[in-house]
Write a protein that holds these residues in place. Structure first.
Motif, PDB file in Angstrom:
ATOM      1  N   PRO A 116       0.816  -1.439   0.137  1.00  0.00           N
ATOM      2  CA  PRO A 116       0.023  -0.197   0.179  1.00  0.00           C
ATOM      3  C   PRO A 116       0.722   1.738   0.147  1.00  0.00           C
ATOM      4  O   PRO A 116       0.570   2.689  -0.611  1.00  0.00           O
ATOM      5  CB  PRO A 116      -0.537  -0.148   1.933  1.00  0.00           C
ATOM      6  CG  PRO A 116      -0.142  -1.481   1.725  1.00  0.00           C
ATOM      7  CD  PRO A 116       0.837  -1.738   1.420  1.00  0.00           C
ATOM      8  N   ASP A 117       1.963   0.979   0.922  1.00  0.00           N
ATOM      9  CA  ASP A 117       3.144   2.431   0.300  1.00  0.00           C
ATOM     10  C   ASP A 117       2.825   3.022  -0.806  1.00  0.00           C
ATOM     11  O   ASP A 117       3.169   4.406  -1.121  1.00  0.00           O
ATOM     12  CB  ASP A 117       4.011   1.967   1.354  1.00  0.00           C
ATOM     13  CG  ASP A 117       4.343   2.450   2.553  1.00  0.00           C
ATOM     14  OD1 ASP A 117       4.892   1.750   3.319  1.00  0.00           O
ATOM     15  OD2 ASP A 117       3.414   3.024   3.227  1.00  0.00           O
ATOM     16  N   LEU A 118       2.941   1.922  -2.060  1.00  0.00           N
ATOM     17  CA  LEU A 118       3.645   2.330  -3.421  1.00  0.00           C
ATOM     18  C   LEU A 118       2.458   2.393  -4.156  1.00  0.00           C
ATOM     19  O   LEU A 118       2.495   3.233  -4.968  1.00  0.00           O
ATOM     20  CB  LEU A 118       4.066   1.093  -4.259  1.00  0.00           C
ATOM     21  CG  LEU A 118       5.333   0.890  -2.953  1.00  0.00           C
ATOM     22  CD1 LEU A 118       6.353  -0.042  -3.887  1.00  0.00           C
ATOM     23  CD2 LEU A 118       6.551   1.734  -2.857  1.00  0.00           C
ATOM     24  N   VAL A 119       1.466   2.459  -3.386  1.00  0.00           N
ATOM     25  CA  VAL A 119      -0.520   3.004  -4.689  1.00  0.00           C
ATOM     26  C   VAL A 119      -0.400   4.738  -4.268  1.00  0.00           C
ATOM     27  O   VAL A 119      -0.628   4.579  -2.808  1.00  0.00           O
ATOM     28  CB  VAL A 119      -1.237   2.009  -3.972  1.00  0.00           C
ATOM     29  CG1 VAL A 119      -2.399   2.383  -4.456  1.00  0.00           C
ATOM     30  CG2 VAL A 119      -0.588   0.926  -3.888  1.00  0.00           C
ATOM     31  N   ALA A 120      -0.241   5.689  -4.973  1.00  0.00           N
ATOM     32  CA  ALA A 120       0.124   6.898  -4.447  1.00  0.00           C
ATOM     33  C   ALA A 120      -1.731   7.106  -4.537  1.00  0.00           C
ATOM     34  O   ALA A 120      -1.506   8.137  -3.371  1.00  0.00           O
ATOM     35  CB  ALA A 120       0.827   7.712  -5.249  1.00  0.00           C
ATOM     36  N   PHE A 134      -7.966   5.626  -7.308  1.00  0.00           N
ATOM     37  CA  PHE A 134      -9.604   6.128  -8.201  1.00  0.00           C
ATOM     38  C   PHE A 134     -11.003   5.448  -8.558  1.00  0.00           C
ATOM     39  O   PHE A 134     -10.090   4.645  -8.972  1.00  0.00           O
ATOM     40  CB  PHE A 134      -8.875   7.145  -9.128  1.00  0.00           C
ATOM     41  CG  PHE A 134      -7.524   8.238  -9.320  1.00  0.00           C
ATOM     42  CD1 PHE A 134      -7.036   7.417  -9.038  1.00  0.00           C
ATOM     43  CD2 PHE A 134      -8.353   8.723  -9.096  1.00  0.00           C
ATOM     44  CE1 PHE A 134      -5.479   8.533  -8.599  1.00  0.00           C
ATOM     45  CE2 PHE A 134      -6.976   9.811  -8.679  1.00  0.00           C
ATOM     46  CZ  PHE A 134      -5.543   9.249  -8.669  1.00  0.00           C
ATOM     47  N   ASN A 166     -13.129   6.911 -11.296  1.00  0.00           N
ATOM     48  CA  ASN A 166     -12.178   8.555 -11.844  1.00  0.00           C
ATOM     49  C   ASN A 166     -12.292   9.787  -9.987  1.00  0.00           C
ATOM     50  O   ASN A 166     -11.783  10.285 -10.738  1.00  0.00           O
ATOM     51  CB  ASN A 166     -13.002   8.795 -13.048  1.00  0.00           C
ATOM     52  CG  ASN A 166     -13.022   8.045 -14.367  1.00  0.00           C
ATOM     53  OD1 ASN A 166     -11.647   7.760 -13.972  1.00  0.00           O
ATOM     54  ND2 ASN A 166     -14.072   7.943 -14.662  1.00  0.00           N
ATOM     55  N   GLU A 167     -13.021   9.026  -9.233  1.00  0.00           N
ATOM     56  CA  GLU A 167     -12.931  10.121  -8.014  1.00  0.00           C
ATOM     57  C   GLU A 167     -12.042   9.090  -7.052  1.00  0.00           C
ATOM     58  O   GLU A 167     -11.671   8.380  -6.767  1.00  0.00           O
ATOM     59  CB  GLU A 167     -14.358  10.103  -7.571  1.00  0.00           C
ATOM     60  CG  GLU A 167     -14.765  11.109  -8.074  1.00  0.00           C
ATOM     61  CD  GLU A 167     -14.636  12.396  -7.792  1.00  0.00           C
ATOM     62  OE1 GLU A 167     -14.843  13.005  -9.136  1.00  0.00           O
ATOM     63  OE2 GLU A 167     -14.362  12.980  -7.308  1.00  0.00           O
ATOM     64  N   GLN A 168     -11.088  10.804  -6.719  1.00  0.00           N
ATOM     65  CA  GLN A 168      -9.798   9.920  -5.711  1.00  0.00           C
ATOM     66  C   GLN A 168     -10.721   9.523  -4.578  1.00  0.00           C
ATOM     67  O   GLN A 168     -11.412  10.404  -3.959  1.00  0.00           O
ATOM     68  CB  GLN A 168      -8.441  11.354  -6.066  1.00  0.00           C
ATOM     69  CG  GLN A 168      -7.134  10.962  -4.758  1.00  0.00           C
ATOM     70  CD  GLN A 168      -5.983  11.999  -4.875  1.00  0.00           C
ATOM     71  OE1 GLN A 168      -6.599  12.636  -5.532  1.00  0.00           O
ATOM     72  NE2 GLN A 168      -5.707  10.696  -5.089  1.00  0.00           N
ATOM     73  N   GLN A 169      -9.943   8.682  -3.636  1.00  0.00           N
ATOM     74  CA  GLN A 169     -10.645   8.274  -2.660  1.00  0.00           C
ATOM     75  C   GLN A 169      -9.242   7.472  -1.925  1.00  0.00           C
ATOM     76  O   GLN A 169      -8.320   7.547  -2.183  1.00  0.00           O
ATOM     77  CB  GLN A 169     -11.108   6.813  -2.495  1.00  0.00           C
ATOM     78  CG  GLN A 169     -13.123   6.704  -3.881  1.00  0.00           C
ATOM     79  CD  GLN A 169     -14.145   8.068  -3.088  1.00  0.00           C
ATOM     80  OE1 GLN A 169     -13.364   8.341  -1.404  1.00  0.00           O
ATOM     81  NE2 GLN A 169     -14.851   8.952  -3.797  1.00  0.00           N
ATOM     82  N   SER A 170      -9.471   7.631  -0.587  1.00  0.00           N
ATOM     83  CA  SER A 170      -8.720   7.442   0.318  1.00  0.00           C
ATOM     84  C   SER A 170      -9.070   5.586   0.916  1.00  0.00           C
ATOM     85  O   SER A 170      -9.780   5.086   0.025  1.00  0.00           O
ATOM     86  CB  SER A 170      -8.939   7.354   1.798  1.00  0.00           C
ATOM     87  OG  SER A 170     -10.167   6.763   2.685  1.00  0.00           O
ATOM     88  N   LYS A 171      -7.478   5.346   1.402  1.00  0.00           N
ATOM     89  CA  LYS A 171      -7.913   3.406   1.310  1.00  0.00           C
ATOM     90  C   LYS A 171      -8.725   3.060   2.205  1.00  0.00           C
ATOM     91  O   LYS A 171      -8.720   1.792   2.104  1.00  0.00           O
ATOM     92  CB  LYS A 171      -6.375   3.306   1.656  1.00  0.00           C
ATOM     93  CG  LYS A 171      -5.434   3.903   0.650  1.00  0.00           C
ATOM     94  CD  LYS A 171      -3.692   2.830   0.420  1.00  0.00           C
ATOM     95  CE  LYS A 171      -2.912   3.451  -0.168  1.00  0.00           C
ATOM     96  NZ  LYS A 171      -1.986   4.585  -0.259  1.00  0.00           N
ATOM     97  N   LYS A 179      -8.948   2.230  -9.897  1.00  0.00           N
ATOM     98  CA  LYS A 179      -7.982   2.262 -10.711  1.00  0.00           C
ATOM     99  C   LYS A 179      -6.478   2.959  -9.382  1.00  0.00           C
ATOM    100  O   LYS A 179      -6.512   3.362  -8.580  1.00  0.00           O
ATOM    101  CB  LYS A 179      -7.179   3.530 -11.660  1.00  0.00           C
ATOM    102  CG  LYS A 179      -8.097   2.865 -12.936  1.00  0.00           C
ATOM    103  CD  LYS A 179      -7.331   4.081 -13.739  1.00  0.00           C
ATOM    104  CE  LYS A 179      -9.239   4.010 -14.999  1.00  0.00           C
ATOM    105  NZ  LYS A 179      -9.107   5.419 -16.047  1.00  0.00           N
ATOM    106  N   LEU A 228      -2.673   3.915  -9.358  1.00  0.00           N
ATOM    107  CA  LEU A 228      -1.501   4.776  -9.450  1.00  0.00           C
ATOM    108  C   LEU A 228      -0.461   5.504  -8.799  1.00  0.00           C
ATOM    109  O   LEU A 228      -0.918   5.383  -7.363  1.00  0.00           O
ATOM    110  CB  LEU A 228      -2.048   6.302  -9.327  1.00  0.00           C
ATOM    111  CG  LEU A 228      -1.325   7.740 -10.668  1.00  0.00           C
ATOM    112  CD1 LEU A 228      -2.055   6.993 -11.983  1.00  0.00           C
ATOM    113  CD2 LEU A 228      -1.767   8.882 -10.161  1.00  0.00           C
ATOM    114  N   VAL A 272       3.647   6.989  -8.114  1.00  0.00           N
ATOM    115  CA  VAL A 272       4.247   8.225  -8.190  1.00  0.00           C
ATOM    116  C   VAL A 272       5.464   7.338  -8.169  1.00  0.00           C
ATOM    117  O   VAL A 272       6.364   7.762  -7.270  1.00  0.00           O
ATOM    118  CB  VAL A 272       3.604   9.312  -7.689  1.00  0.00           C
ATOM    119  CG1 VAL A 272       4.300  10.409  -8.237  1.00  0.00           C
ATOM    120  CG2 VAL A 272       2.015   9.914  -7.717  1.00  0.00           C
TER     121      VAL A 272
END
Lengths: 608, 85, 129
Positions: free
Chosen positions: B51-55, B58, B61-66, B77, B79, B81
């Motif tokens: 999970p540390d690598l998942v920046a 989505f 298409n809306e950004q959500q928290s873990k 999706k 992503l 970084v």
């Protein structure tokens, strides 16, 4: 000359003399443009020991071969000068449409020299170049100045302006353009203010010659296609750099309360999601950019607008100040932009002052009655204004930057001045992230992240690891990433979309007629890197390893809260990182490029 | 209905689509179908994705928290970084 | 067929303008493009796009018949035939008929090449019936 405007414009503010030279072909071959031209002219023409705010300093504004071309991100110009904040090399990269207009006006570089007795603005319209009276503009905010000048001359005219911050020579004053873009760091705005240049008005209608038109079109289109096909394009364009905010919080990289921790409890109200929900109205892009990172926002609470905040400002003016309200951060951003001071440095200075206040090192007598506790919104707004106008003891003190301010105040406050070489650290907390720590230690303008960014890399390899491979990675990034600043373009298309960087080579070849691989380009990058290093050496008596040390906090004070609670880097590891870095760079044990290295890089004549 | 009759349970499911370097976690697959009703963080752990690598996460298409709880039909999706800022 | 623009998606990057001028004039010069990109800043902070709808009003009024149809079925200016009378300019309902004698010796307009669509990263532009 293919890919270039063809002219170096010199403007002497002391005697008003305006002169032009042909851009030397050899300069273009050796230094390509942008940041390369910047350090060349700085090293060659600004005498050793020059007062950064005196008439002998120069402000060197350069485009590159991709500026103004059909190239993703062909919208950046480089502003180079001797920094009043650090006393060393500074450059700031400004987006928007200014660089394109410079190329269309036939200009590769504008060099501002000397100092005017009265406020002026530089007017450039193709061949018509004049210094005009700016007395009616002096004192106005940068936004109003841009509105006024666009109204006077036309929407096509590109404007770069300082605010009161630059006029008052706040050491981290910035330069504003396109209602939301800045040449932000290192005090470039203070230098412009010291020359009494309020604004530059720019218009050009010429076209830029290219070596091979068909190849240029083909290579440009290939890059646009790669960007449009990139996974994550829609997500990136929706959130811009704010996309990383929550994640930085999760991995302990979000600067919190003067970098005392890397996680902030108010994260949900300051991240990209909160921004889109509450304030964002337009995705705004710089020239030629298919992945607009700009988030133009409307703050209903204050009835104001700003382009931003981007991640850096969310960090330094949000979590770093204990502020968990995106509208507050956006309004602080707007104030700082309009008044013309760098949001990163200002945020850091305010955070330092807040920590001093909470520790009793500064009292209300020192702060003009302001209660400088973390989270005090009104105090933040007031302080931004005080800094820009150098008003009161506190405004004047913080206008010096956190290094000088902490040296003046003493009482141990130097220990939590979060800076390297005098530049305040940008928005990644590095309590336990050794590659990124090294990045900040060795960046050639001070603690800025633009040269090398390694947050994910640290997490992949192991954040506390101190290994030669990490050092090699940082060095590679430092030779590579700033080449975008040399091209006169943005790096974020490669950085964020992950497009194949080899696509840039045929484009540069088609435009300039000079074929270069990335190996060739990184060699130029390495050369420039050593030259900027030598500039620091020349300008600072006793320059060496001590100047590369990180902020004390990062090897003495583990965070008490958040994801990195209890974690800190050991000082002996800091030194080991430097040992490896100097060795791999071909520098001596004190961090100075060796004679052998300078010879290999063909720099001995230039630095003599 | 007696206990002997088959019950056809309808699984609520979501689709996880890692982007870029995160794809390597799924090997040949472009996406993974997972059970809805769990948080993104739990799901990442189940899939073996750090999970540390998942920046960025989505969801549609809306950004959500873990912490977001996956709903039936969500397309997620992930992503990373790499290049940064 | 014609070009469409969704102003709400426009980021003001001007890539479309550079691609257009490269097509029309073989130059990288956004001032010689045939789309009209109007920024409204600082307030309200949006971009407005105007594009040729291929209505043909310009062609109808051109006294030298310089505005013709190309093989894409789009109206374009035959530079050789244009006498710079500027009759077409006020006819255009979208303000995308351009005459700037300091830049070119003929009027110019969109010829529906589609290059702007290729470089638009926000999908603000597309070609359809």
């Amino acid at each position: 000359m293919n890919g270039y405007g063809g002219t170096i414009l010199r403007v002497n503010l002391t005697d008003g003399k305006i002169s032009k030279e042909l851009t030397p072909a050899q300069l273009a071959r050796d230094f390509i443009g942008g940041r390369g031209f910047g350090i060349y002219f700085l090293f060659k023409e600004v005498p050793k020991g020059t007062d950064p705010l005196g008439p002998e300093n120069k402000l060197i504004i350069s485009t590159g071969p991709l500026s103004g071309m059909m190239a993703p991100g062909g919208g950046k110009c480089d502003w180079t000068t001797k920094s009043p904040l650090t006393g060393g090399y500074a450059d700031a990269s400004m987006g928007g449409h200014f660089t394109a207009e410079m190329k269309y006006a036939g200009l590769d570089t504008i060099i501002l020299e000397g100092a005017s007795a009265k406020p002026v603005y530089l007017f450039i319209d193709n061949e018509k170049i004049q210094l005009l009276d700016a007395s009616s503009l002096w004192g106005k905010g940068a936004i109003d100045v841009e509105v006024e000048l666009k109204h006077k001359y036309g929407e096509e005219y590109q404007i770069a302006a300082i605010g009161p911050g630059g006029e008052n020579q706040v050491l981290y004053a910035c330069i504003n353009h396109d209602f939301g873009r800045q040449a932000g760091r290192g005090g470039v705005g203070a230098v412009m203010g010291s020359k009494k240049v309020k604004a530059i008005v720019l218009h050009g209608t010429k076209s830029v010659p290219v070596a091979d038109l068909e190849a240029y079109r083909k290579a440009g289109m290939a890059l646009y296609k790669a960007c449009k096909d990139a996974e994550g394009l829609a997500e990136w364009s929706r959130y811009g750099t704010t996309i990383v905010t929550s994640w930085c919080n999760e991995v302990g990289a979000l600067p919190t309360r003067n970098f005392s921790a890397g996680s902030f409890e108010g994260i949900d109200n300051i991240n990209g999601q909160a921004m889109r929900k509450e304030i964002v109205i337009t995705d705004k892009g710089c020239f030629g950019c298919p992945s607009p990172c700009g988030k133009y926002s409307n703050m209903k609470r204050y009835n104001t607008q700003v382009e931003g905040p981007e991640y850096e400002t969310i960090g330094l003016m949000g979590s770093n100040l204990g502020i968990g309200d995106i509208q507050v951060i956006a309004e602080a951003n707007r104030l700082a932009d309009d008044l013309g001071i760098d949001t990163i440095s200002a945020g850091s200075c305010i955070a330092w002052a807040m920590e001093c206040y909470e520790k009793g090192i500064l009292t209300k007598a020192d702060t003009d009655g302001l209660e400088l506790k973390f989270g005090n919104t009104e105090a933040v707004f007031t302080l931004i204004k005080k800094i820009a106008y150098r008003e009161g003891k506190i405004g004047d003190l913080l206008a010096l930057g956190v290094k000088q301010a902490s040296q003046e105040v003493g009482k141990g406050s130097e220990k939590f001045a979060i800076q390297v070489k005098g530049m305040e650290q940008s928005a990644y907390a590095t309590h336990n992230a050794t590659a990124m720590l090294l990045a900040y230690m060795t960046c050639d303008v001070g603690a800025h992240h633009n040269r090398s960014w390694a947050i994910t890399y640290d997490l992949q390899v192991g954040r506390e690891k101190v290994v030669p491979e990490k050092v090699a990675h940082i060095i590679w990034l430092q030779n590579f990433r700033p080449m975008f600043d040399v091209f006169g373009s943005c790096r974020l298309q490669w950085v964020e979309l992950g497009i194949d960087r080899d696509l840039y080579c045929p484009l540069l070849d088609a435009i300039t007629g000079v074929k270069r691989s990335w190996q060739d380009l990184e060699a130029v990058g390495n050369r420039i890197w050593n030259l900027t290093r030598m500039y620091w050496v020349r300008e600072n008596e006793g320059f060496g390893r001590d100047w590369d040390l990180p902020a004390t906090r990062f090897y003495t004070e583990p965070p008490k809260t958040g994801v990195t609670a209890g974690q800190i880097t050991k000082f002996e590891d800091v030194q080991r990182l430097l040992d490896m870095y100097y060795e791999q760079r071909g520098w001596d044990n004190n961090g100075l490029p060796t004679q052998a290295t300078l010879e290999t890089l063909n720099l001995t004549t230039l630095v003599a | 209905m007696s206990d002997l009759e088959p019950h056809f349970l309808q699984y609520m499911s979501a689709t996880i689509r890692p982007l870029g370097m995160l794809k390597s976690y799924l090997g040949e697959l472009k996406e993974a179908t997972v059970e809805a009703g769990h948080s993104v963080l739990e799901t990442l752990t189940t899939l073996g994705i750090n999970p540390d690598l998942v920046a960025g996460v989505f969801v549609n298409n809306e950004q959500q928290s873990k912490d977001y709880i996956l709903q039936d039909g969500d397309i997620v999706k992930l992503l990373a970084v790499i290049g940064g800022g | 067929m014609r070009l469409y623009a969704d102003s709400a998606k426009c980021s003001g990057c001007r890539a479309c303008l550079v691609a257009c001028s490269l097509n029309l004039f073989q130059e990288s010069n956004p001032k010689k493009a045939s789309l009209n990109l109007i920024p409204h800043f600082p307030n309200p902070g949006v971009f407005e796009m105007k594009v040729c709808t291929q209505c043909g009003d310009c062609a109808a009024v051109c006294p030298t018949e310089a505005i013709k149809l190309n093989d894409r079925g789009a109206y374009y200016v035959d530079f050789a035939e244009c006498n710079l009378c500027e009759a077409c300019v006020p006819e255009c309902p979208e303000d995308v008929m351009f005459v700037r004698t300091e830049l070119a010796n003929a009027a110019w307009k969109c010829d529906l090449c589609g290059d702007c669509v290729s470089v638009c990263g926000t999908s603000a532009l597309w070609i359809a019936n």
